[in-house]
Scaffold this motif. Structure first.
Motif, mmCIF file in Angstrom:
data_model
loop_
_atom_site.group_PDB
_atom_site.id
_atom_site.type_symbol
_atom_site.label_atom_id
_atom_site.label_comp_id
_atom_site.label_asym_id
_atom_site.label_seq_id
_atom_site.Cartn_x
_atom_site.Cartn_y
_atom_site.Cartn_z
ATOM 1 N N LEU A 91 2.282 7.692 -13.437
ATOM 2 C CA LEU A 91 1.357 7.105 -12.727
ATOM 3 C C LEU A 91 1.480 5.515 -12.834
ATOM 4 C CD1 LEU A 91 -1.560 9.411 -11.700
ATOM 5 C CD2 LEU A 91 0.114 8.539 -9.868
ATOM 6 N N PRO A 92 1.299 4.597 -11.718
ATOM 7 C CA PRO A 92 1.053 3.332 -12.089
ATOM 8 C C PRO A 92 -0.174 2.792 -12.763
ATOM 9 C CG PRO A 92 0.563 3.597 -9.633
ATOM 10 C CD PRO A 92 1.370 4.897 -10.557
ATOM 11 N N LEU A 286 2.075 1.304 -1.024
ATOM 12 C CA LEU A 286 1.685 0.118 -0.620
ATOM 13 C C LEU A 286 0.916 0.252 0.391
ATOM 14 C CD1 LEU A 286 5.782 -1.141 -0.326
ATOM 15 C CD2 LEU A 286 4.065 -1.550 -2.087
ATOM 16 N N PHE A 287 0.152 -0.934 0.563
ATOM 17 C CA PHE A 287 -0.999 -1.067 1.653
ATOM 18 C C PHE A 287 -0.884 -2.523 2.307
ATOM 19 C CE2 PHE A 287 -5.184 -3.131 2.111
ATOM 20 C CZ PHE A 287 -5.671 -2.379 3.227
ATOM 21 N N SER A 304 -8.559 -6.175 -8.072
ATOM 22 C CA SER A 304 -7.361 -6.893 -8.925
ATOM 23 C C SER A 304 -6.218 -6.144 -8.094
ATOM 24 C CB SER A 304 -7.476 -6.119 -10.211
ATOM 25 O OG SER A 304 -8.519 -6.816 -11.151
ATOM 26 N N TYR A 305 -5.369 -7.178 -7.858
ATOM 27 C CA TYR A 305 -4.281 -6.806 -7.059
ATOM 28 C C TYR A 305 -3.116 -7.590 -7.231
ATOM 29 C CZ TYR A 305 -6.262 -10.303 -3.946
ATOM 30 O OH TYR A 305 -6.859 -11.407 -3.662
ATOM 31 N N MET A 326 2.751 -7.061 1.202
ATOM 32 C CA MET A 326 1.716 -5.742 0.960
ATOM 33 C C MET A 326 1.160 -5.833 -0.423
ATOM 34 S SD MET A 326 3.922 -2.680 2.906
ATOM 35 C CE MET A 326 4.236 -2.750 4.781
ATOM 36 N N PHE A 327 0.011 -4.910 -0.367
ATOM 37 C CA PHE A 327 -0.457 -4.870 -1.810
ATOM 38 C C PHE A 327 0.204 -3.797 -2.307
ATOM 39 C CE2 PHE A 327 -4.050 -6.522 0.929
ATOM 40 C CZ PHE A 327 -4.610 -7.639 0.086
ATOM 41 N N ALA A 328 0.513 -4.294 -3.597
ATOM 42 C CA ALA A 328 1.205 -3.339 -4.357
ATOM 43 C C ALA A 328 0.694 -2.040 -5.057
ATOM 44 C CB ALA A 328 2.265 -3.986 -5.375
#
Length: 369
Positions: A91-92, A286-287, A304-305, A326-328
């Protein structure tokens, strides 16, 4: 009540080519992000069921509660020791320090913050068990700090190594193949290389067994048996057609294996559950959202992004889709990011709308503020 499932993509002998903005044909990423998976999946849904059903499906995804949320794909790796066979799911790493992460005076005299931080920072992906312990359990330990220090110096022995923390790249190999492009008008040739990723496999009798590959999580908002059956059929078709680039060369072929979380491991069942003490959310997709009030709630001092630019070519013609930011994966927010589809239709394209999925999927975590 929604339903979680885990889907393994077993590539067998098939190599993959996953290109992204900023990398050339000579390189390939080892995984596919959620927006690319969504687009390929829905495109095959359209091929299987036709124009009207896919338009109806997209209308559902444009609603505040879409019928399905998917994560990006991540690496899995089959392993065995003297007593059992087991699977490592990566997982990230969240972009926040885990509970009990040491700072300066918290360190033993033998440890140097910069020494072990160098290895910590390089861990973009964590094995499920370590992810769960750091962000849902007891947190970071002094033994973890010592092992990371030892790893920086070249030798690590301990729980992190046993869990596969340092073995992420053992799941795949990168290779290149020479290609020749011939101009149709002038017959001029252009020699180049294309990068591929090959996942581990073994011969099992007359068949091939995948020893590593990709997986993703899917959350069905409603348990709609007909829709789930149709989506599974579309994913099967995608597996036969291939995902990513160089499909004409046989790249990206896979077989999908659907699993209930309870059949995978108790850890997965625990990780998707929320509680009052789990005050933050870690993105595993992604968001994207364009609602300023929502973004203001998300982007506060405790967030934090990372930002990822997403673009590319549209398959129906030589047309570039509009770029979106996009947010990663790994981004951490104080509330669950819901997201939506982004309209990326080029101004010159009139046949139909083109969407890129920014629908978010996240996991609840504890972090150190």
């Amino acid at each position: 009540m929604g339903k979680w499932q885990l889907v393994k993509l077993n590539f067998g002998l098939s190599s993959v080519h996953f290109g992204e903005l900023g990398i050339g044909m000579e390189e390939s990423k080892e995984r596919v992000r959620s927006d690319t998976l969504f687009s390929a999946w829905v495109s095959n849904y359209a091929r299987l069921f036709g124009k009207k059903p896919v338009e109806e499906l997209l209308k559902k995804f444009l609603q505040p509660k879409p019928p399905m949320r998917i994560s990006s794909t991540f690496i899995y790796r089959e392993c065995k020791n003297n007593t059992k066979n087991y699977t490592i799911f990566y997982l990230p790493r969240p972009l926040k320090f885990p509970i009990n992460y040491p700072h300066g005076g918290d360190l033993d005299s033998k440890q140097d913050d910069l020494t072990f931080f160098k290895t910590y920072k390089s861990l973009n992906y964590l094995p499920l068990d370590i992810w769960q312990r750091w962000y849902r359990g007891e947190g970071f330990t002094k033994e973890d700090a010592q092992e990371l220090t030892d790893k920086t110096k070249g030798n690590a022995k301990g729980k992190l190594k046993e869990a596969g923390t340092f073995d992420y790249k053992e799941a795949f190999k990168n290779h290149k193949l020479p290609k020749v492009a011939i101009d149709r008008t002038t017959s001029t040739t252009n020699f180049y290389h294309t990068g591929y990723v090959k996942f581990n496999w073994e011969q099992n009798g007359s068949s091939i067994k995948s020893l590593s590959g990709l997986y993703f999580l899917v959350y069905f908002e409603d348990n709609n048996p007909q829709l789930i059956t149709e989506l599974k059929a579309a994913l099967d078709l995608l597996g036969e057609e291939g995902i990513g680039g160089e499909r004409s060369s046989g790249a990206g072929l896979f077989k999908a294996e659907w699993l209930d979380l309870k059949d995978v491991s108790p850890t997965w069942e625990n990780i998707v559950k929320s509680s009052d003490e789990l005050a933050y959310q870690c993105l595993i997709s992604l968001f994207w959202d364009d609602d300023k009030s929502i973004l203001e709630q998300l982007m506060n001092s405790h967030s934090s992004y990372d930002i990822q630019e997403r673009g590319g070519w549209f398959s129906d013609g030589n047309i570039r889709r509009q770029m979106v930011r996009m947010f990663a994966e790994g981004s951490v927010f104080p509330i669950a990011p819901q997201g939506k589809l982004a309209d990326v239709t080029p101004s010159e394209f009139k046949a139909h709308k083109i969407y890129r999925s920014g629908i978010g999927l996240s996991l609840p975590i504890k972090v150190q503020i």
